[in-house]
Write a protein that holds these residues in place. Sequence first.
Motif, short mmCIF file in Angstrom:
data_model
loop_
_atom_site.label_atom_id
_atom_site.label_comp_id
_atom_site.label_asym_id
_atom_site.label_seq_id
_atom_site.Cartn_x
_atom_site.Cartn_y
_atom_site.Cartn_z
N LYS A 61 0.56 -1.53 0.15
CA LYS A 61 -0.17 -0.03 0.02
C LYS A 61 1.10 1.34 -0.05
N GLN A 62 2.18 1.40 0.69
CA GLN A 62 3.19 2.21 0.82
C GLN A 62 3.40 2.79 -0.65
N THR A 63 3.49 1.52 -1.37
CA THR A 63 4.11 1.91 -2.35
C THR A 63 2.80 2.00 -3.82
#
Length: 65
Positions: A61-63
Amino acid sequence: HDNKYITSFIGTFPIEKPKFLVFVLFDEPKDLSNKNRKFTGGTTAAPVFSKIVERIFPILKQTNF
């Protein structure tokens, strides 16, 4: 031998719009706490799939996958 099993589970995520597939396979799974347990993909590999997704999904999700 009659007591040898191979169990597996395939799952995709995220559930809404799947982009990833995870395949988990156990060759002769062991359950040291209960020698009489029936081995299935749902009791061996599916819980491991869940743990894998719980660990990698926040990273993905962070990417902005």
